[in-house]
Scaffold this motif. Structure first.
Motif, mmCIF file in Angstrom:
data_model
loop_
_atom_site.group_PDB
_atom_site.id
_atom_site.type_symbol
_atom_site.label_atom_id
_atom_site.label_comp_id
_atom_site.label_asym_id
_atom_site.label_seq_id
_atom_site.Cartn_x
_atom_site.Cartn_y
_atom_site.Cartn_z
ATOM 1 N N PRO A 1 -1.334 1.484 -16.807
ATOM 2 C CA PRO A 1 0.077 1.625 -17.193
ATOM 3 C C PRO A 1 0.949 2.097 -16.022
ATOM 4 O O PRO A 1 0.581 3.013 -15.291
ATOM 5 C CB PRO A 1 0.039 2.681 -18.310
ATOM 6 N N ARG A 2 2.091 1.454 -15.896
ATOM 7 C CA ARG A 2 2.949 1.690 -14.731
ATOM 8 C C ARG A 2 3.498 3.117 -14.643
ATOM 9 O O ARG A 2 3.598 3.667 -13.537
ATOM 10 C CB ARG A 2 4.105 0.684 -14.705
ATOM 11 N N PRO A 3 3.881 3.766 -15.762
ATOM 12 C CA PRO A 3 4.388 5.152 -15.611
ATOM 13 C C PRO A 3 3.343 6.084 -14.995
ATOM 14 O O PRO A 3 3.678 6.948 -14.176
ATOM 15 C CB PRO A 3 4.723 5.566 -17.052
ATOM 16 N N TYR A 4 2.079 5.874 -15.365
ATOM 17 C CA TYR A 4 1.021 6.714 -14.784
ATOM 18 C C TYR A 4 0.933 6.477 -13.275
ATOM 19 O O TYR A 4 0.884 7.416 -12.475
ATOM 20 C CB TYR A 4 -0.331 6.409 -15.448
ATOM 21 N N ALA B 1 0.862 -1.193 0.000
ATOM 22 C CA ALA B 1 0.000 0.000 0.000
ATOM 23 C C ALA B 1 0.900 1.246 0.000
ATOM 24 O O ALA B 1 1.844 1.331 0.797
ATOM 25 C CB ALA B 1 -0.894 -0.003 1.230
ATOM 26 N N LEU B 2 0.575 2.193 -0.883
ATOM 27 C CA LEU B 2 1.470 3.334 -1.149
ATOM 28 C C LEU B 2 0.748 4.667 -0.971
ATOM 29 O O LEU B 2 -0.463 4.757 -1.205
ATOM 30 C CB LEU B 2 1.981 3.241 -2.599
ATOM 31 N N PRO B 3 1.510 5.714 -0.586
ATOM 32 C CA PRO B 3 0.885 7.033 -0.428
ATOM 33 C C PRO B 3 0.572 7.679 -1.779
ATOM 34 O O PRO B 3 1.253 7.408 -2.771
ATOM 35 C CB PRO B 3 1.960 7.831 0.315
ATOM 36 N N TYR C 1 -3.189 5.230 2.478
ATOM 37 C CA TYR C 1 -2.361 4.461 1.537
ATOM 38 C C TYR C 1 -3.262 3.688 0.586
ATOM 39 O O TYR C 1 -4.343 3.250 0.976
ATOM 40 C CB TYR C 1 -1.452 3.494 2.313
ATOM 41 N N TYR C 2 -2.775 3.500 -0.639
ATOM 42 C CA TYR C 2 -3.572 2.848 -1.682
ATOM 43 C C TYR C 2 -2.866 1.607 -2.207
ATOM 44 O O TYR C 2 -1.640 1.633 -2.440
ATOM 45 C CB TYR C 2 -3.771 3.797 -2.860
ATOM 46 N N ILE C 3 -3.646 0.559 -2.444
ATOM 47 C CA ILE C 3 -3.115 -0.578 -3.190
ATOM 48 C C ILE C 3 -3.437 -0.275 -4.656
ATOM 49 O O ILE C 3 -4.607 -0.145 -5.031
ATOM 50 C CB ILE C 3 -3.757 -1.909 -2.740
ATOM 51 N N PRO C 4 -2.403 -0.085 -5.489
ATOM 52 C CA PRO C 4 -2.652 0.430 -6.842
ATOM 53 C C PRO C 4 -3.369 -0.576 -7.746
ATOM 54 O O PRO C 4 -3.256 -1.786 -7.542
ATOM 55 C CB PRO C 4 -1.262 0.761 -7.373
ATOM 56 N N PRO C 5 -4.097 -0.078 -8.752
ATOM 57 C CA PRO C 5 -4.856 -0.961 -9.660
ATOM 58 C C PRO C 5 -3.942 -1.682 -10.646
ATOM 59 O O PRO C 5 -3.042 -1.072 -11.213
ATOM 60 C CB PRO C 5 -5.794 0.011 -10.389
ATOM 61 N N ALA D 1 4.354 -3.441 -5.334
ATOM 62 C CA ALA D 1 3.028 -3.514 -4.693
ATOM 63 C C ALA D 1 2.061 -4.338 -5.544
ATOM 64 O O ALA D 1 1.321 -5.184 -5.023
ATOM 65 C CB ALA D 1 2.482 -2.099 -4.475
ATOM 66 N N ILE D 2 2.080 -4.114 -6.845
ATOM 67 C CA ILE D 2 1.147 -4.819 -7.719
ATOM 68 C C ILE D 2 1.483 -6.313 -7.780
ATOM 69 O O ILE D 2 0.590 -7.160 -7.752
ATOM 70 C CB ILE D 2 1.124 -4.177 -9.123
ATOM 71 N N LYS D 3 2.753 -6.612 -7.810
ATOM 72 C CA LYS D 3 3.172 -8.018 -7.853
ATOM 73 C C LYS D 3 2.684 -8.733 -6.584
ATOM 74 O O LYS D 3 2.113 -9.830 -6.652
ATOM 75 C CB LYS D 3 4.710 -8.077 -7.950
#
Ligand code: SF4
Ligand code: SF4
Length: 374
Positions: free
Chosen positions: A287-290, A265-267, A279-283, A302-304
């Protein structure tokens, strides 16, 4: 000039006041992957706190459709442009924060802007609008066309921009739980906090002419329960508790476990420098750069971890939305997980695997079903 340590940046930074961390800090984790954009949280908050005169445009909780949506409109794009280059080198932020000038010194006031009235009109403009139509099909792990829901409340930041910007010192951070509040009696409605909050979560009441913001449902927090938006969440995407500094993180605290131990989970926009405590667990499909611009350099990891969770992480993810009581620690046995509230009593116990019942084949019932088919 006060220097404080911001662990999300991996370095010290200039801030208006010396470091004064609260005894405990409220912290939240939202799993973006689970949100269905139903806005139940938005209405739960609205019907509790912002239904009065002067609050018509006011949404302490809103769920936006990214990348185009925003409340106020384009709040993040506007500030990112002002901030300038935002590089990360080996996990350390190499750009400037909203508090710093080009030389790393303290700015007179946080970098920001005051949105105009029409920008506050739509809490979810561009609802469900994807970037384009995808020719790649839906089976792609990362979609060239995408949208996702971004659930937003005040982050009850460790170094709040709203607090630093207020010339009346009307904004304060409670030492007992780190909740950031506006003292209505002191506020004169200058709206410096609205300009100075990089997340635009300090708002102006047009009737009382004072600032207001999300109060983390502190009367509920004081009772050991979770905020309204989190109790009402249909998708069970939200978890509330206490978050520690990295060096004090406890593995049996579910928020610490997700943020510090597993780093799943990331700020949101850590480069702003306020050290937000949501904190958010990203979708997974974006796309990763976004996502890296939005959540910093930990996105891939986090995604892995979230995509293929091991049993303990899977168990902790089951705690989201499982009880309206605040979970302060957990016990994982391998077969079940217990969420423990204040004190040592279990607020909830959940099996890791649901029992499966296979019904015996019934010839007669099957024949009757076939007979009744149109
Ligand atoms: S999100 Fe904005 S309003 Fe909330 S504490 Fe941080 S700076 Fe203040
Ligand atoms: S209630 Fe939960 S699932 Fe529905 S929009 Fe809010 S965060 Fe998403």
């Amino acid at each position: 000039m006060p220097k404080v340590y911001n662990w999300q940046l991996g370095r010290e930074m200039a801030y208006s006041f010396p470091d004064a961390r609260p005894k405990r800090q409220v912290g939240f984790v939202f799993d973006i992957n689970r949100c269905i954009g139903c806005q139940t949280c938005t209405m739960a908050c609205k019907s509790t706190w912002t239904f009065s005169r002067g609050q018509e445009h006011m949404w302490w909780n809103n769920v936006a459709t990214k990348p185009f949506g925003g409340y106020p409109q384009h709040w993040d794009v506007k500030l990112l442009e002002k901030l300038g280059p935002q590089a990360w080198r080996s996990g350390v932020y190499a750009g400037r924060t909203i508090f710093e000038n080009d030389k790393g010194g303290l700015r007179e006031e946080p970098l920001g802007y005051l949105p105009q009235a029409p920008e506050w009109r739509f809490p979810n403009m561009y609802e469900d609008t994807a970037t384009a139509t995808s020719a790649q099909g839906l089976a792609q792990p990362i979609h060239s066309a995408f949208f996702f829901y971004l659930q937003r409340i005040c982050n009850h930041c460790t170094y709040p921009g709203c607090l630093a910007a207020c010339p009346r010192q009307s904004i304060y951070k409670r030492p007992e739980d780190g909740i950031v509040l506006v003292d209505q009696a002191r506020c004169r409605g200058y709206q410096e906090c609205v300009a100075g909050c990089p997340y635009k979560k300090s708002l102006f009441n047009t009737h009382t002419k004072t600032a207001e913001k999300c109060i983390a449902c502190y009367p509920r927090v004081e009772q050991g329960t979770i905020p309204r938006c989190m109790a009402a969440c249909v998708g069970h995407i939200r978890l509330a508790g206490w978050v520690s500094r990295p060096e004090a993180a406890r593995e049996d605290n579910p928020i610490d476990y997700l943020v510090h131990v597993r780093k799943v989970a990331l700020p949101l926009y850590p480069q702003f420098g306020t050290e937000p405590n949501l904190y958010y667990i990203p979708p997974r499909w974006v796309p990763r750069p976004y996502l890296t611009q939005m959540f910093g350099p930990g996105v891939e990891h986090a995604i892995k971890a979230r995509t293929d969770p091991d049993p303990q992480l899977f168990a902790v993810l089951k705690l989201f939305g499982s009880t309206t009581r605040r979970i302060e620690s957990y016990r994982f046995s391998g077969k079940s997980i217990k969420g423990i509230g204040a004190g040592s009593e279990a607020a909830v116990e959940l099996p890791i695997e649901e029992p499966i019942f296979i019904r015996p084949f019934n010839d007669k019932a099957f024949a009757a079903y076939r007979f009744n088919e149109p």
